[in-house]
Design a protein around this motif. Structure first.
Motif: not given
Ligand SMILES: Cc1cc2nc3c(=O)[nH]c(=O)nc-3n(C[C@H](O)[C@H](O)[C@H](O)COP(=O)(O)O)c2cc1C
Length: 320
Positions: A132-147
């Motif tokens: 029910n709560l708004p769900f947001s994400v915090k991430c990086r460009l990737g783990y090994q590569t930005k692809e």
């Protein structure tokens, strides 16, 4: 005058504790959201233990929204934690897809999960059916590569994610090396959600340079920059600084110290917590190494009080 963009204070495991968030928000302006360090190991089907509940006591600090964060690769664990957060009155839950440490990433958690778009898709699919709560994400460009994040664009675009904060590095880079503004810009234009930028904003000048490069971005998550200089959000927003910033910093630090002593019943372990914070804060002083040398050997509360006194006696703060 234009309305200043929102600034979020990034989470730091064992530094941005409930005590720290409460005292910071009391003394400094300019921050619009505070994030908790990540929660993990939530036992599905049982109540939250007292320690976790204690870390989720305040939904607002001096009017600033607090956003709990979860580190998990288990949709049921996320849903269960979200239900607790909702019941406690929180307004958003953030999912950590950014933690770079091998002991986390190697278990397909944090930024390690970015290598598995199908798994992320499966988790989002289950979570969005129940949350029910708004769900947001915090991430990086990737783990090994930005692809990796490029591959995830259609996955993320398939779900009503509240907001995506991207630390413009890969997990493998940990916290060093260059941030990649071009990849961040390119990806942020293709994502359909509100996007916040994160990475290496240490001074108002850094902020101006990044903002000039990314006119489409109007949400900013700042981490080490605020630990180095707690006035940074106010400076970026053009707020008037206190007449005597050194005195203000001292008042904040004294308050932080006594609140920690109260919250932790004079447990000496708070000295380690404070020293860890000081390992960032030293950068606001004219001679960071000398300041840290004064602090790092403290073993008692008296040592700490004497060291802080000596720092403010011998050193000036310098805004960069
Ligand atoms: C010691 C430490 C602890 C951190 N803990 C968390 C955490 O619990 N959750 C999270 O999403 N990020 C965590 N981070 C990452 C920061 O929130 C932030 O994304 C990172 O420092 C990059 O932003 P900055 O360049 O503005 O500092 C941590 C970083 C460090 C150095």
């Amino acid at each position: 005058m234009s309305i200043p963009s929102p600034i979020y204070f990034a989470p730091f495991q064992s530094i941005t504790t409930p005590t720290f968030r409460r005292v910071y928000a009391k003394h400094f302006g300019g921050v619009d959201k505070l994030y908790t360090p990540y929660f993990s190991g939530i036992a599905v089907g049982t109540k939250l233990p007292a320690k976790k509940l204690d870390a989720l006591k305040n939904q607002f600090e001096n009017g600033i929204e607090v956003i709990p964060q979860i580190l998990s690769k288990d949709a049921q664990e996320i849903i269960w934690f979200a239900k607790h957060c909702e019941d406690l009155g929180f307004k958003e839950l953030n999912w950590n897809l950014g933690c770079p440490y091998p002991q986390v990433a190697n278990k397909q958690r944090g930024s390690g999960l970015l290598l598995y778009p199908d798994k992320i898709n499966e988790i989002l699919d289950i979570v969005f059916q129940k949350i029910n709560l708004p769900f947001s994400v915090k991430c990086r460009l990737g783990y090994q590569t930005k692809e990796e994040l490029t591959t995830l664009i259609p996955v993320f675009n398939n779900y009503p994610i509240h907001e995506i904060t991207i630390h413009a590095r890969t997990g493998k880079q940990l916290y060093g090396g260059q941030t990649d503004w071009d990849s961040f810009s390119e990806i942020s234009k293709q994502l359909l959600h509100p996007i916040a930028y994160n990475g290496d904003v240490f001074t108002p000048k850094d902020f101006a340079a990044i903002q000039a490069q990314m006119p489409n971005i109007n949400r900013w998550m700042l981490g080490r920059g605020i630990l180095y200089n707690p006035f940074l959000p106010s400076q970026i927003k053009g707020y008037q600084l206190p007449e005597n910033p050194t005195e203000k910093l001292r008042m904040f630090l004294d308050d932080l110290y006594f609140e920690y002593r109260k919250d932790k019943n004079d447990n000496l372990a708070i000295l380690n917590t404070l020293k860890e914070y000081w390992s960032y804060l030293i950068h606001i002083f004219d001679d960071p190494n000398k300041v840290f040398r004064k602090l790092k050997k403290c073993k008692t509360f008296n040592d700490y009080e004497d060291a802080v006194h000596a720092v403010f006696h011998a050193h000036d703060i310098v805004f960069k």
